[in-house]
Write an enzyme that holds these catalytic residues in place. Sequence first.
Site, PDB file in Angstrom:
ATOM      1  N   SER A   1     -10.980  64.389  -4.491  1.00 41.73           N
ATOM      2  CA  SER A   1      -9.633  64.327  -5.051  1.00 41.73           C
ATOM      3  C   SER A   1      -9.598  63.926  -6.516  1.00 41.73           C
ATOM      4  O   SER A   1      -8.585  64.136  -7.190  1.00 41.73           O
ATOM      5  CB  SER A   1      -8.761  63.351  -4.241  1.00 41.73           C
ATOM      6  OG  SER A   1      -9.330  62.060  -4.237  1.00 41.73           O
TER       7      SER A   1
ATOM      8  N   ASP B   1      -1.755  55.924  -7.643  1.00 42.24           N
ATOM      9  CA  ASP B   1      -1.262  55.781  -6.268  1.00 42.24           C
ATOM     10  C   ASP B   1      -2.117  54.884  -5.393  1.00 42.24           C
ATOM     11  O   ASP B   1      -2.011  54.909  -4.175  1.00 42.24           O
ATOM     12  CB  ASP B   1      -1.148  57.154  -5.625  1.00 42.24           C
ATOM     13  CG  ASP B   1      -2.486  57.894  -5.579  1.00 42.24           C
ATOM     14  OD1 ASP B   1      -3.490  57.334  -6.066  1.00 42.24           O
ATOM     15  OD2 ASP B   1      -2.530  59.028  -5.063  1.00 42.24           O
TER      16      ASP B   1
ATOM     17  N   HIS C   1      -6.168  56.935  -7.171  1.00 40.36           N
ATOM     18  CA  HIS C   1      -6.429  57.890  -8.250  1.00 40.36           C
ATOM     19  C   HIS C   1      -5.850  57.391  -9.566  1.00 40.36           C
ATOM     20  O   HIS C   1      -5.038  56.462  -9.591  1.00 40.36           O
ATOM     21  CB  HIS C   1      -5.832  59.253  -7.889  1.00 40.36           C
ATOM     22  CG  HIS C   1      -6.212  59.713  -6.516  1.00 40.36           C
ATOM     23  ND1 HIS C   1      -5.392  59.548  -5.427  1.00 40.36           N
ATOM     24  CD2 HIS C   1      -7.337  60.307  -6.058  1.00 40.36           C
ATOM     25  CE1 HIS C   1      -5.986  60.021  -4.342  1.00 40.36           C
ATOM     26  NE2 HIS C   1      -7.169  60.483  -4.696  1.00 40.36           N
TER      27      HIS C   1
END
Length: 406
Positions: free
Chosen positions: A68, A371, A374
């Site tokens: 991610s 968040d 990240h």
Amino acid sequence: MHASKQQLAILSLAIVLIGMFVMPKCQLVLATHQSLSTSSSSSSSSSSSSSSSSSSCEFPAIFNFGDSNSDTGGRAAAFGQIGPPHGETFFHAPAGRYSDGRHVIDFIAESFGVPYLSAYLDSVGSNFSHGANFATAGSTIRPQNTTSYSPFSLKIQYNQFRDFQQYSQVFRHKDEVFKKLLPKAKYFSKALYTFDIGQNDLTGSFSPNMSPEQIKATMSDILDQIKTYIKSIYDLGARYFWIHNTGPLGCLPYVLNGLSLNATQVDQTGCGISLNELAQYFNFGLKKVVVQLREDMPLAAVTYVDVYSIKYDLISQANKYGFIDPLIACCGQGGKYNYDSHKGCGARYMDHGKEILVGSCKDPRVKINWDGAHYTDAANKWVFGRLENGLYSDPPIQLRMACYKQ
């Protein structure tokens, strides 16, 4: 990226076992540019030169592999769109990224004048003429059969790339429209191949019953697999590799939120010491893998980038660089780190009959963590500014010179 509290508890117990073999804190080595040269071959377009006098590399395409931290839409295509407020700062709408804006891979693409990479898994509106992104949120190097992580391990990403390389050329010859959407055959040997993966392996692969020797063996297997698939991509014609190590796990709000650490278990920044040592142990092994890859891939230019040091510097000296609250998520709700796994960024829940959206902070531009897991657009831009200059790379080579090998 996200892990359950049970997984984090298991990880914290396992980390205790590795104390006897964790390597000392990585040291940043600053070195001057030395003469750079490349082997003359049909697959290499670079001529012998020094980094100070050579022209910048011209990568016509970029192929990225990861999780991610560099996913530009793979997870969204496979499992459903990542909703607002993700993407709000730069794209002004969700853009398949766990961030309010761009990832480091986006800044890399910008620096070479190529479009942002479309996710390989995304069939709507994608343009692969200048590369493709195989990264997917939650991905690991080793296939994970007992966790909730992504099924798109590095092996799967390699298989996807192999098929993409073959079939993109088949379709380029079928119809004129595909020539505008798929890369030219020669791009595959001239492209930059970027890797940012491994973090999820560290948070999802351990058991409290494992001995230090078993943990070493596990880490060895993880590193062996990344070496195998990078070498396999080289065998398909890739020549220019840009490999990021993993960042400071112990500084992520979602990790810290799941652990009960006392004052002796965190450093002066507030990051978990053992978790960061685990990341450094992996990075030490990854650097040795890169050294071996240079021997196994004589026609390749392979650059190892110490992203850990860049990110830790940013977090530990946040105020110096214009950021605030480095361990507190911008988009989240509740607790010391503004993170709740049940009410994550973008989640909706009912409160006294009213639907509440877990939104972002007032100004993401001064926040490092987006968040809980990240980084923000602003932080990623700062990280890119540091990694592109070569001071954190081995060899100490600038991103724009990554087609040259030392």
